[in-house]
Write a protein that holds these residues in place. Structure first.
Motif, short mmCIF file in Angstrom:
data_model
loop_
_atom_site.label_atom_id
_atom_site.label_comp_id
_atom_site.label_asym_id
_atom_site.label_seq_id
_atom_site.Cartn_x
_atom_site.Cartn_y
_atom_site.Cartn_z
N PHE A 105 0.83 -1.19 0.00
CA PHE A 105 0.00 0.00 0.00
C PHE A 105 0.88 1.26 0.00
O PHE A 105 0.67 2.19 -0.78
CB PHE A 105 -0.89 -0.04 1.25
N ALA A 106 1.89 1.24 0.87
CA ALA A 106 2.80 2.38 0.94
C ALA A 106 3.58 2.52 -0.36
O ALA A 106 3.83 3.64 -0.84
CB ALA A 106 3.75 2.21 2.13
N SER A 107 3.95 1.40 -0.95
CA SER A 107 4.69 1.45 -2.22
C SER A 107 3.85 2.05 -3.34
O SER A 107 4.37 2.71 -4.24
CB SER A 107 5.13 0.04 -2.63
N LEU A 108 2.54 1.79 -3.28
CA LEU A 108 1.66 2.38 -4.29
C LEU A 108 1.71 3.90 -4.20
O LEU A 108 1.62 4.60 -5.22
CB LEU A 108 0.23 1.88 -4.09
N VAL A 109 1.85 4.40 -2.98
CA VAL A 109 2.00 5.85 -2.82
C VAL A 109 3.28 6.31 -3.52
O VAL A 109 3.27 7.29 -4.28
CB VAL A 109 2.04 6.23 -1.32
N ILE A 110 4.37 5.58 -3.26
CA ILE A 110 5.64 5.95 -3.89
C ILE A 110 5.52 5.93 -5.41
O ILE A 110 6.02 6.81 -6.11
CB ILE A 110 6.77 4.99 -3.45
N ALA A 111 4.81 4.90 -5.91
CA ALA A 111 4.69 4.72 -7.37
C ALA A 111 4.03 5.93 -8.03
O ALA A 111 4.27 6.21 -9.21
CB ALA A 111 3.92 3.44 -7.68
N GLN A 112 3.21 6.66 -7.27
CA GLN A 112 2.58 7.87 -7.83
C GLN A 112 3.60 8.96 -8.15
O GLN A 112 3.31 9.91 -8.86
CB GLN A 112 1.55 8.46 -6.86
N THR B 119 0.54 1.43 8.71
CA THR B 119 -0.02 1.91 7.45
C THR B 119 -0.12 3.43 7.46
O THR B 119 0.31 4.10 6.53
CB THR B 119 -1.42 1.31 7.20
N VAL B 120 -0.67 3.96 8.55
CA VAL B 120 -0.82 5.41 8.63
C VAL B 120 0.53 6.10 8.52
O VAL B 120 0.71 7.03 7.72
CB VAL B 120 -1.51 5.82 9.96
N THR B 121 1.52 5.63 9.30
CA THR B 121 2.79 6.35 9.30
C THR B 121 3.50 6.22 7.96
O THR B 121 4.09 7.19 7.48
CB THR B 121 3.71 5.86 10.44
N ASP B 122 3.46 5.04 7.35
CA ASP B 122 4.12 4.88 6.05
C ASP B 122 3.46 5.74 4.98
O ASP B 122 4.13 6.47 4.24
CB ASP B 122 4.07 3.41 5.59
N VAL B 123 2.14 5.65 4.91
CA VAL B 123 1.43 6.38 3.87
C VAL B 123 1.60 7.89 4.06
O VAL B 123 1.95 8.62 3.12
CB VAL B 123 -0.07 5.99 3.86
N VAL B 124 1.41 8.35 5.30
CA VAL B 124 1.57 9.78 5.56
C VAL B 124 3.02 10.20 5.27
O VAL B 124 3.27 11.23 4.65
CB VAL B 124 1.18 10.14 7.01
#
Lengths: 468, 468
Positions: free
Chosen positions: A317-324, A449-454
């Motif tokens: 999930f966090a990686s998907l953020v990076i992929a953006q 999840t929260v800390t990685d995504v944020v």
């Protein structure tokens, strides 16, 4: 108390010998037992076990390899007594019980107090349970059966049915005479429980007070000021909490109508407290609560797999953020170098808050009364440390990459990440607890999840807006 | 035990009233006290506190805000008794003690058993300590002073000096008569300790057995089979462990020459066990061990800063690894997207092993005997889950980015990372423990560094060799 006068002095060699005969379990002893096992010398094995406490024999059985354990049990299983069985941890106990002839098992169980019998029977197959129950005396069987009728992990399962109770209007002398004439009393008891005419407990008197009072004194004048009883359906965790909080030594257990059905002693409560701690600590780290060093490797791997799998989902999930932000990273690789720092700091700050929250919930320090203040407190702490580490990282990144705007970006994102980590670290466990989900078990993945995504989103997003 | 015959029945209203008068601390009660505080109505505050147990009053004082606490103490500090003081956690206790007039403090302390007095005095300034000691009776003062002479966190500090000891050659009758004539006995005692002519303990008899035995019986025939005593210099953590392991209720404490100097009871051991657990859990999460919900925000932030700072160093270290591969990342941004997954999985697997290791070291389940086997076991578990997640991520990465070699790279690096995480998670705590460093405190940063560095290096390094 003043030193008592010594009367006629007689050396009591027995006592000294007994004291010394209780020996510990050191490596030498372990080796000696293992040597005897290897030699197939059953009498030597028994002789080595003889001076050990049941808890040490149990430790020995747990610490050796499963191969050694099989060889040991083949020689000595029928010599192990019930106390050793109750000291063993579940997984190993099953192994030992399987190795025991049924008669030996029934024999071993017969010596135990009912609470220990219940503890052992709980984990047995129905057919073995029935066999052992059959071999018990009818009084004990009835007590064990009624204890097993209470829900798992309840006070009813934890209690022993053997209680020392007398009518509340008795005198000290009557109670003492009563105890003298009873031919059988529990192994461990510390209070005489006073009951009314319907056998409902109304107070208790410590044995110490009983012993030091005059015979004519009414028991009701000696009762302890803090007296608590629990219903048999109460959870054992709550019971342990009450013991710890109110410094209880024993606590009467009652049924729905308030009648005395048993008593829980502090040693059992201490064991529950210890188990609960272990559970919380392992759960927070994503280790299956039943895992132990003596489990089979594949079972342990399976137990940990689930948690790692959940972590994988959140990591993806966090990686998907990076992929953006692939374009931004291509344009400025420094972003890829720095982004794990932001996420890692967030993860650690979140774990700090979460651990404090889980612990405070477990000890009932976090209550409806102070939740709001504690949340605000954690947020404030997160913002203070977020500012501090934002500044530090701004300097580090500024010198490292020589880009002033990159320094600003990492400072802002560090602040946002640490603040939100602290907030989610306290809010998520509290919410889970309200929803009756164990916060120790479930908080970790959410907070991560929260800390990685944020962390990733704040850092890369700000970079995208401010830098490129 | 069979239900006792009920004799003449007399309703004892006193008992029922007493039972009901012990009330819990609910939100309603808290609000009522706070309202009375706000109204400045001291008698109403005292009346609300009256039916509460000292532990609940302490909870109340801990849970309210520091502003409310000041107002509360201004009205009621001199009415708080010693029990409430001993129930309070350290930080709050200091606040309360500062608010107390010295005479009230001395008065409150006077009612307590010596172990509780010691617990309170330990944390006071020398001048306040001296004042309180002066106001105590000479016997008690001597006991407290000799207790304070033992090292902090030792059995000597934990024990109460009041013991019930009789010569080992006495009979049941003699012991009972002795207790009847003593005008003062400790609040809590469960055993009569037998001592030899040099006042060295040689065994103990539970009060239950004493009560049920004939008067002519020799005490030496009734001694408990498992008898343990500790030296006053022993660490309290070890003492708590012994209580838990051997199901002890009380344990005599001796000086270097083996003379009885005090006794520790299980309720104090339970509190130590609880504190040790809390310490371990918080330390593992990098929270200052003394932190509590009622500390000031800035102190809490400072307490957590150090740990986050250490984490920052290790995170920067990991970033330096990434920085070696900037060219590879520019060439293939997918690497930046996937690398946090590898590091995150490694961190979690390392935490699992580390938590199991720290816990097993604390409970003495991990010993010289089984260390090698347990290390091998953890490594095997790491390799099994490393293979499993290597496969899973190969599939995920293969589909996501459509590069077969990238799938191979992530599979291999996932295996290497999880295996080394498991290994360092068990080996580092064991090594730290051997070096007498608390593994709960120090393992985290080391394990994180290993897993991050191995994770990033394995993934990016393999990518550099195999992909580009």
């Amino acid at each position: 108390m003043a030193e008592p006068e010594h009367g006629a002095r007689q050396e009591t060699g027995v006592l000294e010998a007994e004291e010394q005969s209780r020996e510990g379990l050191d490596n030498e002893r372990i080796q000696a037992i293992l040597d005897a096992v290897e030699a197939g010398d059953a009498p030597a094995v028994i002789a080595e076990l003889e001076p050990l406490h049941a808890a040490d024999i149990a430790d020995f059985i747990e610490q050796i390899s499963s191969q050694q354990r099989r060889a040991f049990l083949a020689l000595s299983a029928d010599q192990l007594d019930g106390d050793v069985l109750s000291e063993l941890e579940e997984g190993v106990r099953e192994e030992v019980i399987e190795a025991l002839p049924r008669e030996a098992l029934a024999e071993a169980v017969r010596e135990l107090d009912t609470d220990d019998v219940v503890d052992i029977l709980e984990d047995l197959e129905d057919i073995d349970q029935a066999y052992i129950l059959e071999t018990m005396e009818s009084d004990d069987r009835a007590a064990v059966e009624s204890s097993l009728a209470w829900p798992e992990h309840s006070a009813g399962r934890l209690m022993q049915s053997e209680t020392v109770a007398v009518p509340q209007d008795w005198t000290v002398g009557a109670a003492i005479d009563f105890m003298r004439t009873e031919d059988w009393l529990p192994d461990q008891f510390y209070h005489v429980i006073l009951v009314d005419e319907r056998h409902r407990p109304s107070g208790y008197v410590t044995l110490g007070r009983l012993l030091s009072a005059r015979r004519a004194m009414a028991l009701s004048e000696l009762v302890e000021e803090s007296f608590l009883s629990v219903e048999a359906t109460e959870e054992e965790e709550e019971v342990a909490h009450l013991f710890n909080k109110y410094h209880l030594i024993s606590m009467p257990v009652v049924d729905q109508s308030g009648r005395l059905v048993g008593v829980i002693t502090i040693d059992d409560a201490m064991a529950v407290l210890d188990d609960e701690h272990e559970e919380d600590m392992l759960r927070m780290a994503g280790v299956n609560e039943e895992s132990s060093l003596s489990d089979r490797i594949i079972d342990t791997a399976k137990g940990r797999f689930l948690w790692l799998f959940i972590n994988l989902i959140t990591a993806i999930f966090a990686s998907l953020v990076i992929a953006q932000f692939e374009d931004e990273i291509s344009a400025l690789v420094a972003l890829a170098v720095l982004m794990p720092i932001v996420a890692s700091m967030g993860g650690n700050a979140g774990t700090q808050s979460m651990t404090v929250a889980v612990r405070a919930l477990a000890t009932r320090e976090l209550t409806g009364q102070n939740t709001r203040r504690v949340i605000w407190r954690e947020l404030a702490v997160g913002m203070i440390n977020g500012s501090a580490f934002g500044l530090i990282m701004a300097v580090v990144a500024g010198f490292w990459f020589g880009l002033p705007m990159l320094a600003v970006v990492i400072a802002l994102s560090m602040f946002a990440t640490l603040a939100s980590a602290a907030l989610s670290g306290i809010v998520l466990p509290v919410m889970l607890d309200k929803m009756k989900v164990d916060p120790a078990l479930a908080s970790g993945p959410f907070v991560t999840t929260v800390t990685d995504v944020v962390g990733f989103f704040a850092f890369l997003g700000l970079a995208s807006v401010m830098l490129l």
